[in-house]
Design a protein around this motif. Structure first.
Motif, PDB file in Angstrom:
ATOM      1  N   ALA A 101      -7.011  24.184  26.693  1.00 51.92           N
ATOM      2  CA  ALA A 101      -6.641  25.489  27.251  1.00 51.92           C
ATOM      3  C   ALA A 101      -5.131  25.661  27.325  1.00 51.92           C
ATOM      4  O   ALA A 101      -4.616  26.782  27.244  1.00 51.92           O
ATOM      5  N   ALA A 102      -4.410  24.547  27.482  1.00 50.34           N
ATOM      6  CA  ALA A 102      -2.952  24.622  27.634  1.00 50.34           C
ATOM      7  C   ALA A 102      -2.209  24.624  26.306  1.00 50.34           C
ATOM      8  O   ALA A 102      -0.999  24.858  26.268  1.00 50.34           O
ATOM      9  N   ILE A 146      -0.961  16.741  37.932  1.00 54.08           N
ATOM     10  CA  ILE A 146      -0.262  17.669  37.046  1.00 54.08           C
ATOM     11  C   ILE A 146       0.643  16.859  36.123  1.00 54.08           C
ATOM     12  O   ILE A 146       1.472  16.074  36.597  1.00 54.08           O
ATOM     13  N   THR A 183     -10.783  19.654  28.246  1.00 54.80           N
ATOM     14  CA  THR A 183     -10.887  21.100  28.462  1.00 54.80           C
ATOM     15  C   THR A 183      -9.548  21.683  28.897  1.00 54.80           C
ATOM     16  O   THR A 183      -9.108  22.724  28.388  1.00 54.80           O
ATOM     17  N   GLN A 184      -8.882  21.010  29.841  1.00 60.54           N
ATOM     18  CA  GLN A 184      -7.607  21.503  30.344  1.00 60.54           C
ATOM     19  C   GLN A 184      -6.532  21.449  29.264  1.00 60.54           C
ATOM     20  O   GLN A 184      -5.713  22.361  29.132  1.00 60.54           O
ATOM     21  N   TYR A 185      -6.545  20.365  28.503  1.00 60.03           N
ATOM     22  CA  TYR A 185      -5.541  20.201  27.458  1.00 60.03           C
ATOM     23  C   TYR A 185      -5.696  21.274  26.386  1.00 60.03           C
ATOM     24  O   TYR A 185      -4.717  21.887  25.949  1.00 60.03           O
ATOM     25  N   ASP A 244     -12.969  16.517  31.220  1.00 64.22           N
ATOM     26  CA  ASP A 244     -12.180  17.397  32.084  1.00 64.22           C
ATOM     27  C   ASP A 244     -10.765  17.552  31.530  1.00 64.22           C
ATOM     28  O   ASP A 244     -10.242  18.660  31.411  1.00 64.22           O
ATOM     29  N   VAL A 245     -10.161  16.426  31.147  1.00 62.94           N
ATOM     30  CA  VAL A 245      -8.817  16.470  30.569  1.00 62.94           C
ATOM     31  C   VAL A 245      -8.835  17.225  29.242  1.00 62.94           C
ATOM     32  O   VAL A 245      -7.943  18.023  28.942  1.00 62.94           O
ATOM     33  N   VAL A 289      -0.622  20.439  32.210  1.00 62.02           N
ATOM     34  CA  VAL A 289      -2.051  20.167  32.272  1.00 62.02           C
ATOM     35  C   VAL A 289      -2.409  19.719  33.688  1.00 62.02           C
ATOM     36  O   VAL A 289      -1.800  18.789  34.220  1.00 62.02           O
ATOM     37  N   ARG A 290      -3.386  20.391  34.283  1.00 52.00           N
ATOM     38  CA  ARG A 290      -3.895  20.010  35.603  1.00 52.00           C
ATOM     39  C   ARG A 290      -5.282  19.415  35.406  1.00 52.00           C
ATOM     40  O   ARG A 290      -6.198  20.101  34.977  1.00 52.00           O
ATOM     41  N   ALA A 291      -5.437  18.149  35.727  1.00 53.46           N
ATOM     42  CA  ALA A 291      -6.741  17.492  35.575  1.00 53.46           C
ATOM     43  C   ALA A 291      -6.837  16.329  36.568  1.00 53.46           C
ATOM     44  O   ALA A 291      -5.898  15.536  36.685  1.00 53.46           O
ATOM     45  N   SER A 326      -7.031  13.247  25.250  1.00 54.14           N
ATOM     46  CA  SER A 326      -7.960  13.206  26.374  1.00 54.14           C
ATOM     47  C   SER A 326      -8.679  11.869  26.518  1.00 54.14           C
ATOM     48  O   SER A 326      -9.188  11.555  27.592  1.00 54.14           O
TER      49      SER A 326
END
Length: 378
Positions: A295-296, A210, A291-293, A288-289, A204-206, A283
């Motif tokens: 997606a991953a 990383i 959304t990234q989480y 932001d976290v 996860v990139r947020a 999250s």
């Protein structure tokens, strides 16, 4: 992997039918017969429980002194393997086990083995020097960085597993983690199982950071190895997403398939509500976290049928099955592939080892673990 030809295939079909016919196996109970009180002993995270033939038990912990030796009365006799880099010390007690009554420990930080006598006295240590040939283990060989020991056997044999960086599994470049046979010095000289699926990592990139973690809905293949290293048993989930059964396979140290049976189970879909609550918990309302989480995430259609797998020295397999009723249900399968019994346990009890008894931990209300040996009761 070697097979025994038509004879093995015929036996597997018969055993498969036998297991399915006994889906309604009796439900048994576990009764405590020995206990080391965790609050009294101030126990922290327990990494292994190693029973010794004289009734003593070695307990491996994540502490400044990694090992404790207790008597058959549950009394502390000795502490061993202090944190450090000298003889009789360790920096990272990553893996441990027994060869007869000798305790072995693998130090991940120092890349060395140590042997400890049954009385807790240091015996000797030597460096691990992992050497290929990786090309005999996997087409992904260029991505494998290390090999972890799982069981140490006599006659200079170790059963281990190849490992890769989390980035390689998160990206999908590494999809398997072969089980290999190697020497005590780390020279890989054979394959036990080429294709056990790797547990998926999540990247996860947020916020410019990383982070890596385990995929919460992963359905990778579960496996367990007997304390003496003679049985490696796999619960193959590849068929579990399409059919209401999975395969249980027992493989010898030489890579021969000893047993392959079908175990029936009831698939449990991963719900959208569960996914949403997992994303929210991770999250902590950071969009932001979140959304990234999301997606991953890798999301399998169903929860994995088997969450944990323990193996006894005779090949008996203990499978912790997925449940959604707040209990931990174990299915016990005989070395011949017969479903022998089911056992329901509360969530605070976790089984760790089937060796000279049934060993596990019992968490109190403060999550302090006590060590318990159980016996089976009606």
């Amino acid at each position: 992997m070697k097979y025994f030809g038509s004879r093995c295939a015929f036996a597997c079909i018969l055993l498969s039918s036998a297991v399915q016919a006994q889906a309604n196996a009796p439900t048994k109970k576990l009764v405590a017969e020995f206990r080391i009180d965790g609050a009294r002993e101030e126990l922290s995270k327990i990494t292994n429980i190693l029973p010794i033939s004289n009734g003593d038990v070695a307990v491996m912990l994540e502490e400044d002194v990694f090992g404790r030796l207790y008597s058959d009365k549950g009394l502390l006799k000795k502490k061993f393997l202090r944190r450090g880099g000298g003889p009789g010390e360790a920096k990272d007690a990553y893996a441990s086990g027994m060869i007869a009554d000798t305790i072995w420990l693998f130090d991940r930080a120092l890349q060395r083995y140590s042997l400890v006598k049954p009385n807790g006295n240091f015996l000797r240590s030597w460096p691990l020097q992992p050497i290929g040939p990786w090309q005999d283990a996997s087409p992904d060989r260029k991505l494998f960085r290390f090999v972890w020991p799982l069981a140490m056997l006599p006659n200079n044999i170790v059963i281990g597993q190849l490992g890769a960086a989390a980035t390689a599994t998160a990206s999908g470049e590494v999809t398997t983690r072969p089980i290999v046979r190697m020497t005590w010095q780390g020279v890989v000289n054979g394959v036990v199982n080429l294709n056990p699926r790797a547990a998926r990592a999540m990247m996860v990139r947020a916020g410019g950071i990383i982070s890596f973690g385990q995929q919460p809905f992963d359905n990778a293949q579960e496996f367990g190895i007997s304390p003496n290293g003679t049985h490696t048993v796999f619960a193959d989930m590849k068929t579990a997403e399409k059919q209401p059964f999975f395969f249980l396979t027992d493989v010898s140290p030489k890579g021969d398939t000893v047993l392959r049976v079908k175990i029936p189970y009831t698939p449990d879909p991963v719900s959208a509500r569960t996914i949403d609550s997992t994303v929210s918990a991770y999250s902590r309302n950071n969009k932001d976290v979140q959304t990234q989480y999301r997606a991953a995430l890798y999301i399998a259609p169903y929860w994995p049928a088997v969450l944990k797998l323990l193996v006894a020295n005779d090949g008996t397999a203990w499978l912790q099955m997925h449940t959604n009723n707040g209990t931990r249900q174990w299915a016990v399968v005989s070395p011949q592939g017969r479903l022998m019994m089911k056992i329901d346990l509360p969530k605070n009890i976790g089984l760790m080892r089937i060796d000279r008894g049934i060993w596990g931990t019992d968490l109190d209300s403060d999550d302090v673990p006590s060590i318990v040996r159980y016996k089976i009761s009606n």
